[in-house]
Design a protein around this motif. Structure first.
Motif, short mmCIF file in Angstrom:
data_model
loop_
_atom_site.label_atom_id
_atom_site.label_comp_id
_atom_site.label_asym_id
_atom_site.label_seq_id
_atom_site.Cartn_x
_atom_site.Cartn_y
_atom_site.Cartn_z
N LEU A 244 -53.97 -11.43 -41.97
CA LEU A 244 -55.32 -11.17 -42.46
C LEU A 244 -55.40 -9.96 -43.42
CD1 LEU A 244 -57.41 -11.86 -39.24
CD2 LEU A 244 -57.14 -13.33 -41.25
N ARG A 245 -54.27 -9.34 -43.69
CA ARG A 245 -54.26 -8.24 -44.65
C ARG A 245 -54.68 -8.77 -46.02
NH1 ARG A 245 -48.49 -5.29 -43.62
NH2 ARG A 245 -48.90 -4.59 -41.50
N PRO A 246 -55.46 -8.01 -46.77
CA PRO A 246 -55.89 -8.47 -48.09
C PRO A 246 -54.74 -8.89 -49.02
CG PRO A 246 -57.16 -6.55 -47.45
CD PRO A 246 -56.09 -6.72 -46.41
N GLY A 247 -53.64 -8.11 -49.02
CA GLY A 247 -52.50 -8.46 -49.87
C GLY A 247 -51.87 -9.78 -49.50
N VAL A 248 -51.74 -10.03 -48.20
CA VAL A 248 -51.16 -11.28 -47.72
C VAL A 248 -52.08 -12.46 -48.06
CG1 VAL A 248 -50.40 -12.56 -45.68
CG2 VAL A 248 -49.87 -10.13 -45.89
N MET A 249 -53.37 -12.27 -47.85
CA MET A 249 -54.32 -13.34 -48.15
C MET A 249 -54.35 -13.64 -49.65
SD MET A 249 -57.27 -12.42 -45.37
CE MET A 249 -58.37 -13.70 -45.90
N LYS A 250 -54.25 -12.62 -50.47
CA LYS A 250 -54.22 -12.81 -51.92
C LYS A 250 -52.95 -13.57 -52.33
CE LYS A 250 -54.47 -10.15 -56.20
NZ LYS A 250 -54.49 -8.81 -56.78
N TRP A 251 -51.82 -13.25 -51.72
CA TRP A 251 -50.55 -13.92 -51.97
C TRP A 251 -50.65 -15.40 -51.60
CZ3 TRP A 251 -45.83 -14.87 -53.64
CH2 TRP A 251 -44.88 -15.49 -52.84
N HIS A 252 -51.19 -15.69 -50.43
CA HIS A 252 -51.32 -17.09 -50.00
C HIS A 252 -52.29 -17.86 -50.91
CE1 HIS A 252 -49.79 -16.03 -45.73
NE2 HIS A 252 -48.81 -16.29 -46.55
N GLU A 253 -53.35 -17.20 -51.31
CA GLU A 253 -54.29 -17.85 -52.24
C GLU A 253 -53.60 -18.15 -53.57
OE1 GLU A 253 -58.49 -17.09 -54.59
OE2 GLU A 253 -57.85 -15.64 -53.08
N ALA A 254 -52.78 -17.22 -54.04
CA ALA A 254 -52.06 -17.42 -55.30
C ALA A 254 -51.12 -18.63 -55.22
CB ALA A 254 -51.29 -16.17 -55.68
N PRO B 241 -48.77 -21.20 -60.83
CA PRO B 241 -48.35 -22.58 -61.09
C PRO B 241 -48.49 -23.52 -59.90
CG PRO B 241 -46.41 -21.29 -60.61
CD PRO B 241 -47.61 -20.35 -60.51
N PHE B 242 -49.32 -23.15 -58.90
CA PHE B 242 -49.56 -24.01 -57.73
C PHE B 242 -48.26 -24.43 -57.05
CE2 PHE B 242 -53.10 -24.87 -60.72
CZ PHE B 242 -54.14 -24.34 -59.96
N GLY B 243 -47.45 -23.44 -56.70
CA GLY B 243 -46.13 -23.70 -56.13
C GLY B 243 -46.11 -24.61 -54.94
N VAL B 244 -47.09 -24.48 -54.05
CA VAL B 244 -47.11 -25.31 -52.84
C VAL B 244 -47.29 -26.78 -53.20
CG1 VAL B 244 -48.41 -25.84 -50.73
CG2 VAL B 244 -47.92 -23.47 -51.34
N PHE B 245 -48.18 -27.05 -54.12
CA PHE B 245 -48.50 -28.44 -54.44
C PHE B 245 -47.57 -29.06 -55.47
CE2 PHE B 245 -52.56 -26.46 -53.12
CZ PHE B 245 -52.66 -27.12 -51.90
N ARG B 246 -47.20 -28.30 -56.47
CA ARG B 246 -46.34 -28.86 -57.52
C ARG B 246 -44.87 -28.88 -57.13
NH1 ARG B 246 -49.24 -26.20 -62.75
NH2 ARG B 246 -51.00 -27.62 -62.78
N ASN B 247 -44.44 -27.93 -56.32
CA ASN B 247 -43.03 -27.84 -55.95
C ASN B 247 -42.76 -28.19 -54.50
OD1 ASN B 247 -42.27 -26.89 -58.58
ND2 ASN B 247 -43.19 -24.95 -58.02
N ARG B 248 -43.82 -28.60 -53.79
CA ARG B 248 -43.71 -29.01 -52.39
C ARG B 248 -43.09 -27.93 -51.51
NH1 ARG B 248 -42.41 -35.12 -51.54
NH2 ARG B 248 -42.40 -34.17 -49.52
N TRP B 249 -43.49 -26.67 -51.75
CA TRP B 249 -42.99 -25.60 -50.91
C TRP B 249 -43.49 -25.78 -49.49
CZ3 TRP B 249 -44.12 -20.65 -54.23
CH2 TRP B 249 -43.30 -20.68 -55.37
#
Length: 116
Positions: free
Chosen positions: A44-54, A60-68
């Protein structure tokens, strides 16, 4: 992302492991996925939440485009934002061929007879 947001990885052991595994094997190390214990306040740290949102909501939408998968996101998250608190916490990283696209690649790595 790291340079743009001036992030200095806080878990140096994991960060060095991530870098060396990427350079040597072109993949990322992973945590064992059978059980995980993580402090909610870390996520729930702001930096972690910002990272996950990114990773999910920004180019480049790494989770969706690269199936991370979450296990790769988790090790990067821990390397960037967690702190090493125990000399034995490296046992959480398991030997694994890493994330590779292609039919039968994991089977090839483990020597399985892969047939469908």
């Amino acid at each position: 992302y790291i340079e743009k947001n001036r992030i200095n990885p806080s878990h140096q052991y994991l960060w060095k492991l991530v870098e060396s595994t990427w350079k040597q094997k072109n993949t990322l190390p992973v945590f064992g996925t059978h059980m995980e214990v993580i402090r909610v306040n870390l996520m729930l740290r702001p930096g972690v939440m910002k990272w996950h949102e990114a990773l999910t909501e920004r180019e480049p939408f790494g989770v969706f485009r690269n199936r991370w998968a979450e296990n790769y996101i988790r090790i990067l998250t821990m390397a960037l934002f967690a702190e090493k608190t125990d000399e034995n916490d490296s046992i959480l990283v398991k030997a694994h061929p890493g994330y590779r696209h292609g039919k039968g690649l994991c089977a090839e790595y483990f020597g399985w007879d892969y047939q469908i």
